[in-house]
Scaffold this motif. Structure first.
Motif, PDB file in Angstrom:
ATOM      1  N   ALA A 305       9.618  -2.112 -30.136  1.00  0.00           N
ATOM      2  CA  ALA A 305       9.130  -1.929 -28.766  1.00  0.00           C
ATOM      3  C   ALA A 305       8.135  -0.786 -28.730  1.00  0.00           C
ATOM      4  O   ALA A 305       8.211   0.166 -29.512  1.00  0.00           O
ATOM      5  N   THR A 306       7.183  -0.901 -27.808  1.00  0.00           N
ATOM      6  CA  THR A 306       6.249   0.186 -27.521  1.00  0.00           C
ATOM      7  C   THR A 306       6.279   0.439 -26.025  1.00  0.00           C
ATOM      8  O   THR A 306       6.040  -0.485 -25.240  1.00  0.00           O
ATOM      9  N   VAL A 307       6.591   1.652 -25.640  1.00  0.00           N
ATOM     10  CA  VAL A 307       6.568   2.045 -24.237  1.00  0.00           C
ATOM     11  C   VAL A 307       5.271   2.811 -23.995  1.00  0.00           C
ATOM     12  O   VAL A 307       5.071   3.907 -24.529  1.00  0.00           O
ATOM     13  N   TYR A 308       4.368   2.211 -23.220  1.00  0.00           N
ATOM     14  CA  TYR A 308       3.138   2.899 -22.822  1.00  0.00           C
ATOM     15  C   TYR A 308       3.423   3.680 -21.545  1.00  0.00           C
ATOM     16  O   TYR A 308       4.015   3.146 -20.591  1.00  0.00           O
ATOM     17  N   ALA A 309       3.017   4.941 -21.532  1.00  0.00           N
ATOM     18  CA  ALA A 309       3.285   5.805 -20.381  1.00  0.00           C
ATOM     19  C   ALA A 309       2.138   6.794 -20.213  1.00  0.00           C
ATOM     20  O   ALA A 309       1.412   7.092 -21.169  1.00  0.00           O
ATOM     21  N   ARG A 310       1.991   7.321 -18.993  1.00  0.00           N
ATOM     22  CA  ARG A 310       0.932   8.295 -18.720  1.00  0.00           C
ATOM     23  C   ARG A 310       1.518   9.646 -18.341  1.00  0.00           C
ATOM     24  O   ARG A 310       2.578   9.726 -17.717  1.00  0.00           O
ATOM     25  N   THR A 311       0.785  10.695 -18.731  1.00  0.00           N
ATOM     26  CA  THR A 311       1.181  12.065 -18.429  1.00  0.00           C
ATOM     27  C   THR A 311      -0.070  12.926 -18.374  1.00  0.00           C
ATOM     28  O   THR A 311      -1.124  12.540 -18.915  1.00  0.00           O
ATOM     29  N   SER A 312       0.039  14.079 -17.765  1.00  0.00           N
ATOM     30  CA  SER A 312      -1.078  15.021 -17.750  1.00  0.00           C
ATOM     31  C   SER A 312      -1.129  15.855 -19.020  1.00  0.00           C
ATOM     32  O   SER A 312      -2.094  16.582 -19.256  1.00  0.00           O
ATOM     33  N   HIS A 313      -0.106  15.757 -19.848  1.00  0.00           N
ATOM     34  CA  HIS A 313      -0.024  16.558 -21.068  1.00  0.00           C
ATOM     35  C   HIS A 313      -0.778  15.878 -22.212  1.00  0.00           C
ATOM     36  O   HIS A 313      -1.078  14.689 -22.169  1.00  0.00           O
ATOM     37  N   ARG A 314      -1.066  16.670 -23.247  1.00  0.00           N
ATOM     38  CA  ARG A 314      -1.728  16.157 -24.437  1.00  0.00           C
ATOM     39  C   ARG A 314      -0.996  16.657 -25.674  1.00  0.00           C
ATOM     40  O   ARG A 314      -0.381  17.730 -25.656  1.00  0.00           O
ATOM     41  N   LEU A 315      -1.085  15.903 -26.741  1.00  0.00           N
ATOM     42  CA  LEU A 315      -0.622  16.403 -28.025  1.00  0.00           C
ATOM     43  C   LEU A 315      -1.703  17.286 -28.640  1.00  0.00           C
ATOM     44  O   LEU A 315      -2.857  17.248 -28.227  1.00  0.00           O
ATOM     45  N   THR A 316      -1.334  18.078 -29.630  1.00  0.00           N
ATOM     46  CA  THR A 316      -2.297  18.936 -30.302  1.00  0.00           C
ATOM     47  C   THR A 316      -3.452  18.100 -30.840  1.00  0.00           C
ATOM     48  O   THR A 316      -3.235  17.063 -31.477  1.00  0.00           O
ATOM     49  N   TRP A 380       7.719  16.858 -20.713  1.00  0.00           N
ATOM     50  CA  TRP A 380       6.744  16.145 -19.877  1.00  0.00           C
ATOM     51  C   TRP A 380       7.451  15.601 -18.632  1.00  0.00           C
ATOM     52  O   TRP A 380       7.873  14.446 -18.586  1.00  0.00           O
ATOM     53  N   GLN A 381       7.549  16.408 -17.618  1.00  0.00           N
ATOM     54  CA  GLN A 381       8.290  16.012 -16.422  1.00  0.00           C
ATOM     55  C   GLN A 381       7.522  14.998 -15.567  1.00  0.00           C
ATOM     56  O   GLN A 381       8.120  14.315 -14.743  1.00  0.00           O
ATOM     57  N   ASP A 382       6.206  14.913 -15.749  1.00  0.00           N
ATOM     58  CA  ASP A 382       5.406  14.001 -14.919  1.00  0.00           C
ATOM     59  C   ASP A 382       5.179  12.642 -15.583  1.00  0.00           C
ATOM     60  O   ASP A 382       4.359  11.849 -15.131  1.00  0.00           O
ATOM     61  N   ILE A 383       5.894  12.345 -16.669  1.00  0.00           N
ATOM     62  CA  ILE A 383       5.692  11.101 -17.410  1.00  0.00           C
ATOM     63  C   ILE A 383       6.047   9.888 -16.559  1.00  0.00           C
ATOM     64  O   ILE A 383       7.071   9.861 -15.880  1.00  0.00           O
ATOM     65  N   GLN A 384       5.147   8.882 -16.578  1.00  0.00           N
ATOM     66  CA  GLN A 384       5.342   7.657 -15.798  1.00  0.00           C
ATOM     67  C   GLN A 384       5.071   6.442 -16.678  1.00  0.00           C
ATOM     68  O   GLN A 384       4.052   6.386 -17.380  1.00  0.00           O
ATOM     69  N   ALA A 385       5.975   5.476 -16.649  1.00  0.00           N
ATOM     70  CA  ALA A 385       5.805   4.263 -17.467  1.00  0.00           C
ATOM     71  C   ALA A 385       4.649   3.421 -16.953  1.00  0.00           C
ATOM     72  O   ALA A 385       4.415   3.312 -15.745  1.00  0.00           O
ATOM     73  N   VAL A 386       3.912   2.832 -17.876  1.00  0.00           N
ATOM     74  CA  VAL A 386       2.826   1.897 -17.553  1.00  0.00           C
ATOM     75  C   VAL A 386       3.249   0.470 -17.896  1.00  0.00           C
ATOM     76  O   VAL A 386       3.169  -0.432 -17.077  1.00  0.00           O
TER      77      VAL A 386
END
Length: 446
Positions: A305-316, A380-386
């Protein structure tokens, strides 16, 4: 030879390209509206283009890379290449330097963050033992068996995530011999073999679509939305029937010297059993088809499975993925920051792909668990599933002693794909290498 290729995934397109290079006439029939099989493009809600599951390649995928170059999909541009790294959010984990093999693995293990000297020495010692043994073990051995005695931290933070990512099974159930083959080719067979190669383009544009354009430029037909309903023996040749009404008149006049089943195993079984019922097929071939189908049907399949989600955060920025700590309520093993892979595409910014190998949870519960895992482990508290994509038959279960069907069915009928007998688990490279071997053998057999 006129060869019908049933399936336009990576295996089918690889076989078609190789047959064309060898001077033969492949014709591709793909049931779907786009090419790529389980590694194809996918439109997310809102119009963002992603993939039918986040994939990576590794540097040891020599045949995938060779064929990409042949059809004009330059790997240096299409893939982000990084040395193998399995770092966690707390900074602990493994990171290989960009050095020749096996020096990169030896230094990477010796300098792993958060591992004690005893743990690092234990892994180096076990790797040396595997090498002395020729990366071989008993066919009945599991990955857990060949790693018995290693410290728990190594098992949890290196062996288990590597095993489940490569073989899509936990170490206690996965084939030790196939795992060792993967380790050998990735870590010790050549410089750069262990590198992670992350697609900068959508998967369909990485190889299948360029391959189709290349084939069409050489005069070969590639038909999409053209499911093959039946294979009909016609002397030593084959007649095909299709669901594509516009294509039927031409196919009624076409005869193929060989047919290569490069479709999913359940579809290959259906076509093989239908052909076995045809009275014009020699009885010995009908029996062989039935035996092949029984072997293919007996394969157990596992999900990814792949869960696509959006957040305002970024990885390094230097590392567009992180390993995650899996648990009973934390199913994802890795997260990928797609914004780093496609920095010029605004729709990809903030889009994360959480990968769950050996997925055994229903879609709704899985999605919620992954979001909570991101909140707890990454903050990442603002994470939202797409969108959550579950490929239920992503791979065959790569257990010790698994019996896989062979390439040749008989009477000019062949099969290829990542589930067909070979040394690799269900990977893109495994599918491509199987396709190349099938293309070579069917020509030689004729």
């Amino acid at each position: 030879m006129e060869v019908a290729i049933i399936g336009g995934g990576w295996a089918g397109m690889a076989a078609s390209v190789q047959l064309s290079l060898d001077g033969h006439q492949p014709t591709v029939f793909e049931a779907g509206r786009q090419l790529g099989g389980r590694a194809r493009n996918l439109e997310l809600p809102g119009g963002t283009i992603a993939d039918n599951g986040q994939h990576i390649l590794i540097g040891a995928y020599a045949e995938c890379l060779r064929l990409m170059r042949i059809v004009g999909a330059t790997p240096e541009q299409a893939l982000l290449r990084k040395p193998l790294t399995m770092r966690y959010a707390d900074g602990n984990g493994l990171s290989f330097p960009d050095l020749p093999a096996p020096l990169d693995a030896l230094i990477g293990i010796a300098s792993a963050n958060g591992w004690s000297l005893r743990e690092r020495a234990a892994l180096l010692g076990r790797a040396l033992r595997w090498r002395v043994q020729g990366f071989c073990c008993a066919e009945a051995a599991t990955v857990a068996d060949i790693c018995s005695g290693l410290p728990k931290r190594l098992l949890d933070e290196f062996i288990e995530p590597l095993c489940v990512s490569a073989l899509n099974l936990p170490a206690s159930q996965a084939s030790g011999s196939i795992f060792l083959r993967v380790l050998h080719d990735a870590l010790f067979a050549g410089t750069g073999g262990s590198h992670f190669l992350l697609p900068r383009y959508e998967l369909g544009d990485l190889f299948p679509n360029p391959a189709a354009q290349w084939l069409q430029g050489r005069g070969h037909a590639v038909h999409t939305a053209s499911r093959i309903q039946e294979l009909i023996p016609h002397g030593r040749q084959w007649l095909l029937r299709t669901s594509n009404a516009a294509l039927r008149p031409a196919l009624e006049q076409s005869r193929f010297d060989a047919v290569l089943l490069a479709c999913p195993p359940q579809e290959a079984v259906r076509l093989a059993l239908l052909a076995a019922e045809d009275q014009r097929l020699p009885a010995r071939d009908a029996v062989a088809y039935q035996h092949w189908a029984q072997t293919a049907q007996a394969l157990e399949h596992t999900a990814i499975a792949t869960v696509y989600a959006r957040t305002s955060h970024r990885l390094t920025a230097g590392l567009p993925w992180l390993a995650l700590q899996p648990g009973e309520q934390a199913p994802a093993q890795f997260v990928f920051d797609r914004g780093h892979l496609q920095p010029s595409d605004d729709t990809q910014q903030g889009l994360m792909a959480f990968v769950v190998s050996d997925c055994r949870t229903d879609r709704q519960a899985l999605e919620q668990q992954v979001l909570e895992q991101a909140q707890q482990q990454l903050g990442w508290q603002d994470i939202q599933a797409v969108l959550t994509v579950v490929e239920k038959r992503a791979t065959f279960a790569c257990r010790p002693g698994v019996k896989r069907p062979g390439l040749e069915l008989g009477h000019g009928l062949w099969a290829c794909g990542d589930y067909v007998n070979g040394p690799y688990p269900a990977t893109l490279e495994g599918a491509v290498r199987c396709a190349l071997e099938a293309a070579e053998q069917l020509v030689r057999k004729d």
